[in-house]
Design a protein around this motif. Structure first.
Motif, mmCIF file in Angstrom:
data_model
loop_
_atom_site.group_PDB
_atom_site.id
_atom_site.type_symbol
_atom_site.label_atom_id
_atom_site.label_comp_id
_atom_site.label_asym_id
_atom_site.label_seq_id
_atom_site.Cartn_x
_atom_site.Cartn_y
_atom_site.Cartn_z
ATOM 1 N N LEU A 9 5.191 -5.132 1.300
ATOM 2 C CA LEU A 9 4.127 -5.084 0.289
ATOM 3 C C LEU A 9 2.812 -5.630 0.827
ATOM 4 O O LEU A 9 1.732 -5.225 0.386
ATOM 5 C CB LEU A 9 4.552 -5.878 -0.956
ATOM 6 N N ALA A 10 2.892 -6.568 1.776
ATOM 7 C CA ALA A 10 1.687 -7.167 2.353
ATOM 8 C C ALA A 10 1.106 -6.341 3.496
ATOM 9 O O ALA A 10 0.060 -6.691 4.049
ATOM 10 C CB ALA A 10 1.995 -8.579 2.842
ATOM 11 N N GLY A 11 1.779 -5.264 3.882
ATOM 12 C CA GLY A 11 1.260 -4.385 4.925
ATOM 13 C C GLY A 11 1.784 -4.667 6.314
ATOM 14 O O GLY A 11 1.169 -4.263 7.305
ATOM 15 N N PHE A 12 2.946 -5.346 6.407
ATOM 16 C CA PHE A 12 3.561 -5.625 7.708
ATOM 17 C C PHE A 12 4.811 -4.755 7.881
ATOM 18 O O PHE A 12 5.535 -4.507 6.915
ATOM 19 C CB PHE A 12 3.945 -7.098 7.813
ATOM 20 N N ASP A 13 5.068 -4.340 9.106
ATOM 21 C CA ASP A 13 6.201 -3.486 9.415
ATOM 22 C C ASP A 13 7.507 -4.148 8.957
ATOM 23 O O ASP A 13 7.882 -5.200 9.472
ATOM 24 C CB ASP A 13 6.247 -3.232 10.920
ATOM 25 N N PRO A 14 8.239 -3.556 8.004
ATOM 26 C CA PRO A 14 9.462 -4.199 7.502
ATOM 27 C C PRO A 14 10.600 -4.240 8.518
ATOM 28 O O PRO A 14 11.552 -5.014 8.346
ATOM 29 C CB PRO A 14 9.827 -3.332 6.292
ATOM 30 N N TYR A 15 10.517 -3.438 9.580
ATOM 31 C CA TYR A 15 11.571 -3.441 10.603
ATOM 32 C C TYR A 15 11.438 -4.614 11.570
ATOM 33 O O TYR A 15 12.299 -4.805 12.432
ATOM 34 C CB TYR A 15 11.555 -2.129 11.389
ATOM 35 N N ALA A 16 10.381 -5.389 11.459
ATOM 36 C CA ALA A 16 10.155 -6.496 12.391
ATOM 37 C C ALA A 16 11.278 -7.520 12.347
ATOM 38 O O ALA A 16 11.658 -8.088 13.378
ATOM 39 C CB ALA A 16 8.815 -7.163 12.093
ATOM 40 N N ALA A 17 11.820 -7.783 11.155
ATOM 41 C CA ALA A 17 12.895 -8.778 11.035
ATOM 42 C C ALA A 17 14.105 -8.387 11.875
ATOM 43 O O ALA A 17 14.694 -9.228 12.563
ATOM 44 C CB ALA A 17 13.299 -8.937 9.569
ATOM 45 N N SER A 18 14.480 -7.116 11.840
ATOM 46 C CA SER A 18 15.652 -6.693 12.614
ATOM 47 C C SER A 18 15.411 -6.842 14.112
ATOM 48 O O SER A 18 16.340 -7.157 14.868
ATOM 49 C CB SER A 18 16.027 -5.249 12.277
ATOM 50 N N TYR A 75 7.284 1.466 0.548
ATOM 51 C CA TYR A 75 6.264 0.586 -0.022
ATOM 52 C C TYR A 75 5.256 0.097 1.017
ATOM 53 O O TYR A 75 4.268 -0.544 0.683
ATOM 54 C CB TYR A 75 6.916 -0.644 -0.678
ATOM 55 N N TYR A 76 5.540 0.367 2.278
ATOM 56 C CA TYR A 76 4.748 -0.158 3.396
ATOM 57 C C TYR A 76 3.468 0.655 3.591
ATOM 58 O O TYR A 76 3.508 1.874 3.733
ATOM 59 C CB TYR A 76 5.610 -0.122 4.655
ATOM 60 N N ARG A 77 2.331 -0.042 3.577
ATOM 61 C CA ARG A 77 1.023 0.538 3.879
ATOM 62 C C ARG A 77 0.464 -0.245 5.057
ATOM 63 O O ARG A 77 0.039 -1.388 4.893
ATOM 64 C CB ARG A 77 0.057 0.434 2.690
ATOM 65 N N LYS A 78 0.485 0.319 6.226
ATOM 66 C CA LYS A 78 0.155 -0.400 7.451
ATOM 67 C C LYS A 78 -1.176 -1.146 7.348
ATOM 68 O O LYS A 78 -2.223 -0.561 7.097
ATOM 69 C CB LYS A 78 0.100 0.566 8.635
ATOM 70 N N GLY A 79 -1.107 -2.465 7.520
ATOM 71 C CA GLY A 79 -2.305 -3.296 7.577
ATOM 72 C C GLY A 79 -2.963 -3.601 6.256
ATOM 73 O O GLY A 79 -3.980 -4.301 6.214
ATOM 74 N N ARG A 80 -2.386 -3.143 5.132
ATOM 75 C CA ARG A 80 -3.029 -3.424 3.846
ATOM 76 C C ARG A 80 -1.989 -3.618 2.757
ATOM 77 O O ARG A 80 -0.859 -3.136 2.853
ATOM 78 C CB ARG A 80 -3.992 -2.310 3.454
ATOM 79 N N GLN A 81 -2.380 -4.326 1.724
ATOM 80 C CA GLN A 81 -1.483 -4.624 0.616
ATOM 81 C C GLN A 81 -1.223 -3.380 -0.227
ATOM 82 O O GLN A 81 -2.138 -2.606 -0.509
ATOM 83 C CB GLN A 81 -2.091 -5.726 -0.259
ATOM 84 N N ASN A 82 0.012 -3.178 -0.621
ATOM 85 C CA ASN A 82 0.358 -2.073 -1.505
ATOM 86 C C ASN A 82 -0.318 -2.291 -2.862
ATOM 87 O O ASN A 82 -0.145 -3.356 -3.467
ATOM 88 C CB ASN A 82 1.876 -1.993 -1.677
ATOM 89 N N PRO A 83 -1.089 -1.331 -3.364
ATOM 90 C CA PRO A 83 -1.800 -1.529 -4.645
ATOM 91 C C PRO A 83 -0.858 -1.716 -5.834
ATOM 92 O O PRO A 83 -1.283 -2.225 -6.879
ATOM 93 C CB PRO A 83 -2.636 -0.251 -4.784
ATOM 94 N N GLN A 84 0.402 -1.318 -5.696
ATOM 95 C CA GLN A 84 1.376 -1.470 -6.777
ATOM 96 C C GLN A 84 2.287 -2.683 -6.565
ATOM 97 O O GLN A 84 3.363 -2.762 -7.160
ATOM 98 C CB GLN A 84 2.237 -0.201 -6.869
#
Length: 422
Positions: A211-220, A261-270
């Protein structure tokens, strides 16, 4: 079984609430308000799911107690002459604040004023104590050069407080012991309880990162790297975190779900709406006020939540116990045949698999104990699979020790991880 119990309690709750609502009886309404107050004393609505979870501390008490613990750590750092925050590393702290602010902004506690703390510690760690601080070790900042990976860790730590894990664990442990639970007295139970909280925090934290615009796969990617570096130690002890390869898979699966939900580099408006309704959960809301069925619903919801959590913890403790038994049984029949020095910081070991099963994804470990009793653990990965009776080799690399130094230390090899098959 758990789903049947849940369904039965929900039907009972609904039926009894209907009786209260239909009767309109002042006495019943008074009883219901009393039940609601009793439930509030020992439980709170989960900020994420809306379901009842055990907790005897309100948010004000959580902040006071949690912050006092961190402020004591800060005082200890200063007393030891160590710097913190920007005084320790200005660029690292600015990066920490920048990424943390983006995560915090999309969290369930965005209305609270939080402060990240950077302390001088070389270990790979970050933690919260349930208040409004998040403590990050300098070693973790140096290791996580990717902003997305740091965001995943920060999201995970914020999630622990959001889901009230610190105080939930305390209340649940007390309740289980008072109830006379034999399972809760076993060594693996508390580790298993925390293990399940870690999985939940990973899910919430990865959603925050997306939601904050960071790649969600980074944790893995973090846990894949940690697996190569540290292995699993499946057979050594009960784990209060998912072992590295399992965690890599679990976090990858969550990332796949929240990627839309991922928007690269920007917060999801929803982002605000998605906190309550997303692919991971749909937040439930109270259906009636206190006095009109909410009390009974709260009591039953609390009991149901505690029961489901207790059963889930027992299942995880049993799963880990079985895993330990399997790994230790395999380890007994992995026999060292020889050792050969490669250079001053590395050596090769040859083993034979005397089990009656083949093994793949093998990780061999070595425990090294120095004269002061301090133990370090190193691992080496073995390529391919190993049949019964076959020999296999692995090389250990120790950049902080020499082979000559090892001669003065105690060394024990062990099977760190493997998948047996026929």
């Amino acid at each position: 079984m758990l789903s049947k119990v849940r369904a039965g309690l929900i039907r009972t709750s609904s039926a009894l609430m209907c009786l209260v609502l239909l009767s309109g009886c002042e006495a019943l309404q008074s009883v219901d308000r009393g039940l609601y107050n009793a439930a509030e004393a020992v439980s709170k609505r989960d900020r994420v799911t809306g379901q009842r979870t055990l907790s005897m501390a309100g948010r004000g008490q959580q902040i006071a107690q949690g912050n006092a613990a961190v402020e004591q750590i800060i005082a200890q750092q200063k007393k030891a002459g160590k710097k913190i925050n920007a005084a320790l590393d200005r660029r690292a702290y600015q990066r920490l604040v920048r990424i943390f602010d983006r995560i915090h902004r999309v969290s369930h506690l965005a209305n609270e004023r939080w402060l990240p703390i950077l302390i001088d510690n070389p270990s790979f760690n970050a933690f919260t104590t349930g208040g409004t601080y998040i403590v990050v070790h300098s070693g973790l900042m140096k290791d996580l050069k990717s902003d997305a990976e740091l965001a995943a860790v920060l999201g995970h730590e914020v999630a622990h407080t959001v889901a009230n894990h610190v105080f939930e664990r305390q209340t649940h442990q007390t309740a289980a012991l008072i109830a006379g639970s034999k399972a809760a007295r076993k060594g693996g139970y508390q580790a298993a309880f925390t293990h399940e909280s870690e999985i939940e925090a990973d899910k919430i934290g990865i959603l925050y990162a997306a939601l904050a615009g960071f790649d969600p796969y980074a944790a893995s990617r973090i846990w894949e790297r940690q697996y190569k570096k540290e292995g699993s130690a499946r057979g050594l002890f009960f784990h209060d975190h998912p072992v590295n390869p399992e965690r890599a898979v679990l976090t990858r699966n969550v990332a796949k779900k929240v990627k839309p939900y991922y928007r690269k580099g920007r917060q999801n408006p929803q982002s605000a709406a998605l906190l309550n309704n997303n692919v991971l959960w749909r937040k439930s809301v109270a259906s009636a006020p206190a006095g009109n069925g909410a009390g009974l619903s709260a009591i039953l919801g609390t009991a149901l939540g505690a029961y489901v959590q207790h059963q889930g913890t027992k299942q995880e403790a049993n799963r880990q116990a079985q895993q330990i038994r399997v790994m230790q049984a395999l380890d007994k029949k992995v026999v060292v045949l020889g050792e050969k020095v490669i250079d001053q910081n590395s050596w090769q070991v040859v083993w034979q698999n005397r089990n009656n099963v083949s093994m793949k994804n093998i990780v061999m470990g070595v425990l090294i104990k120095n004269s002061k009793g301090k133990v370090k653990r190193y691992v080496a990965h073995v390529k391919g699979s190993v049949r019964p009776g076959a020999r296999f080799a692995a090389q250990f690399d120790l950049p902080d020790l020499t082979v000559a130094q090892l001669k003065r230390m105690q060394i024990k090899y062990y099977l760190d991880d493997a998948i047996p098959y026929r």
